[in-house]
Motif scaffolding. Structure first.
Motif, short mmCIF file in Angstrom:
data_model
loop_
_atom_site.label_atom_id
_atom_site.label_comp_id
_atom_site.label_asym_id
_atom_site.label_seq_id
_atom_site.Cartn_x
_atom_site.Cartn_y
_atom_site.Cartn_z
N LEU A 90 -8.66 60.71 32.01
CA LEU A 90 -7.65 60.60 33.05
C LEU A 90 -7.61 61.90 33.86
CD1 LEU A 90 -4.04 59.25 32.41
CD2 LEU A 90 -4.47 61.15 33.95
N ILE A 91 -7.83 61.77 35.16
CA ILE A 91 -7.76 62.92 36.07
C ILE A 91 -6.57 62.69 36.99
CG2 ILE A 91 -8.96 64.22 37.87
CD1 ILE A 91 -11.60 63.30 36.60
N ARG A 92 -5.53 63.50 36.84
CA ARG A 92 -4.29 63.27 37.56
C ARG A 92 -4.44 63.45 39.07
NH1 ARG A 92 -0.66 60.36 34.62
NH2 ARG A 92 -0.40 61.22 32.52
N ARG A 93 -5.35 64.31 39.51
CA ARG A 93 -5.56 64.51 40.93
C ARG A 93 -7.05 64.58 41.20
NH1 ARG A 93 -3.83 69.59 44.83
NH2 ARG A 93 -4.25 68.53 46.80
N ALA A 94 -7.53 63.59 41.93
CA ALA A 94 -8.97 63.51 42.22
C ALA A 94 -9.34 64.23 43.51
CB ALA A 94 -9.39 62.05 42.30
N HIS A 95 -8.37 64.70 44.27
CA HIS A 95 -8.60 65.45 45.51
C HIS A 95 -9.34 64.61 46.55
CE1 HIS A 95 -7.28 69.13 43.50
NE2 HIS A 95 -8.09 68.83 42.51
N LEU A 96 -9.03 63.32 46.60
CA LEU A 96 -9.66 62.45 47.59
C LEU A 96 -8.69 62.00 48.68
CD1 LEU A 96 -11.79 60.11 45.29
CD2 LEU A 96 -12.55 62.12 46.56
N SER A 97 -7.41 62.26 48.51
CA SER A 97 -6.40 61.69 49.40
C SER A 97 -6.49 62.23 50.83
CB SER A 97 -4.99 61.94 48.84
OG SER A 97 -4.76 63.32 48.66
N ARG A 98 -7.17 63.34 51.03
CA ARG A 98 -7.29 63.89 52.38
C ARG A 98 -8.28 63.08 53.23
NH1 ARG A 98 -10.51 67.21 49.17
NH2 ARG A 98 -12.55 67.85 50.02
N HIS A 99 -9.05 62.22 52.58
CA HIS A 99 -10.03 61.41 53.30
C HIS A 99 -9.46 60.03 53.62
CE1 HIS A 99 -13.06 64.40 52.41
NE2 HIS A 99 -12.83 64.28 51.11
N ASP A 100 -10.04 59.37 54.64
CA ASP A 100 -9.67 57.98 54.91
C ASP A 100 -10.18 57.10 53.77
OD1 ASP A 100 -12.38 56.74 55.61
OD2 ASP A 100 -12.29 58.36 57.07
N LEU A 101 -9.68 55.87 53.73
CA LEU A 101 -9.95 55.00 52.58
C LEU A 101 -11.43 54.68 52.44
CD1 LEU A 101 -8.52 53.58 50.26
CD2 LEU A 101 -8.25 51.57 51.73
N ASP A 102 -12.13 54.48 53.56
CA ASP A 102 -13.55 54.14 53.45
C ASP A 102 -14.35 55.31 52.91
OD1 ASP A 102 -15.69 52.17 53.97
OD2 ASP A 102 -16.43 53.72 55.32
N THR A 103 -13.99 56.53 53.31
CA THR A 103 -14.68 57.71 52.77
C THR A 103 -14.41 57.84 51.28
OG1 THR A 103 -14.56 58.88 54.88
CG2 THR A 103 -14.87 60.23 52.91
N ARG A 104 -13.20 57.56 50.85
CA ARG A 104 -12.89 57.60 49.42
C ARG A 104 -13.73 56.57 48.66
NH1 ARG A 104 -6.36 57.56 49.24
NH2 ARG A 104 -6.49 57.13 51.48
N ARG A 105 -13.89 55.40 49.23
CA ARG A 105 -14.73 54.38 48.59
C ARG A 105 -16.16 54.91 48.40
NH1 ARG A 105 -11.88 50.52 52.18
NH2 ARG A 105 -10.73 49.04 50.88
N ARG A 106 -16.68 55.56 49.41
CA ARG A 106 -18.05 56.03 49.35
C ARG A 106 -18.22 57.19 48.36
NH1 ARG A 106 -21.79 54.66 53.58
NH2 ARG A 106 -21.09 52.65 54.38
#
Length: 332
Positions: A90-106
């Motif tokens: 479990l990683i509480r913060r993945a540091h992806l929220s600054r990206h748009d959703l499609d970038t997070r998917r990629r």
């Protein structure tokens, strides 16, 4: 980061039942750009729909390791934990929220490629990154055939237990947690679960029967070859084995047994009731609320997971299943 730029997976604490909490550092912007460029060259840059298996994941893994050694190191570290000390990371913060959703998917797809071969969730669109979100139109029509499409409680289960070869690993990224506080995640470790069953005569009996009796799991309509609600497709396999250590889901078993009543014997019903009673024990489960931008990685062969009901229609998670390519127990 270390001297080689690798994103470190740092152990914070054990949460119990072979689940651990970890931290990871953000992926540097330069690596992010290189990852997106590699994926655009392979899959195009338009949308996540282009992220489908192409049989060249090993080649892509090498390209991504060269372009983003930090992300590659993180993938290796997660996989190593899931093969040794933990069935849940479990990683509480993945540091992806600054990206748009499609970038997070990629970026999640790239992480999954570093762990193995991401698989198609459904047989029609063959999308790798699957959206776990409420689909009201399917709920209203009665067509929501799987946990990822409704907001009700999801009982403890392993993923793709209804296919002959369930994927070894799974990633769930929580893009938006339920604002209502619902949808809490629950985990049960299969090793602890089997040890608990082995502690009583009736538990040992159930463990033995469910280890040698192949039962029918009905494939949810969404994941059949046609996607039709009338499709009846089954996989026969034991609940307990070596690889996977467990495969289980109450509703797919119930529907499979209804389709094959000759397998729905009093002994099978008794064994499944004993198993369910142990699963329902609150003393041997981990329950936690996954915040937005958190990541849960699981060994799908060794951990069961569940979810509480939620009321927020905007709750949204992304799931990727990952095959490790190793042989599994026989199923048909």
């Amino acid at each position: 980061m270390n001297a080689f730029g690798a994103i470190m997976l740092t152990h914070v604490q054990d949460l119990g039942f072979r689940t651990g909490e970890f931290t990871a550092e953000p992926l540097p912007d330069a690596e992010t750009a290189r990852v997106l460029a590699v994926l655009a060259a392979r899959h195009g840059a338009k949308s996540d729909a282009a992220l489908v298996p192409d049989g060249r994941e090993a080649e892509l893994r090498g390209e991504l390791a060269e372009a983003a050694p930090g992300l590659s190191a993180l993938a290796t570290a997660i996989r190593d934990r899931l093969e040794t000390s933990h069935s849940g990371v479990l990683i509480r913060r993945a540091h992806l929220s600054r990206h748009d959703l499609d970038t997070r998917r990629r970026l999640l797809y790239a992480l999954a490629v570093g762990m193995g071969a991401p698989t198609a969730t459904d047989r029609i669109d063959r999308k790798v990154v699957w959206d776990i979100k409420l689909r009201p139109e399917l709920v209203r029509s009665g067509g929501a055939s799987t946990f990822s499409e409704h907001a009700d409680e999801a009982d403890f289960h392993t993923d793709t237990q209804y296919f002959p070869n369930p994927e070894r690993y799974m990633l769930i990224y929580f893009a938006r947690a339920a604002a209502c506080g619902g949808g809490r995640s629950s985990l049960r470790d299969a090793r602890c679960f089997r040890e608990a069953l082995a502690g009583s005569d009736e538990g040992r009996w159930a463990l033995d029967l469910l280890s040698r009796t192949a039962l029918p799991f009905r494939i949810p309509a969404t994941f059949t070859r046609t996607g039709s609600q009338d499709a009846v497709e089954l996989t026969f396999a034991t609940v307990f084995g070596d690889r996977p250590l467990i495969r289980f889901r109450t509703d797919t078993l119930r529907r499979g047994l209804a389709a094959c009543p000759e397998h729905d014997t009093p002994e099978v019903r008794r064994a499944l009731a004993i198993l369910q009673a142990e699963l329902d024990s609150p003393a041997r489960r981990l329950e936690t609320f996954m915040e937005s931008d958190s990541l849960l990685a699981m060994n799908n062969h060794e951990a069961l997971h569940g979810r509480g009901a939620f009321a927020d229609p905007e709750r949204h998670a992304l799931r990727i299943r990952i095959d490790d390519g190793a042989p599994q127990d026989s199923a048909r």
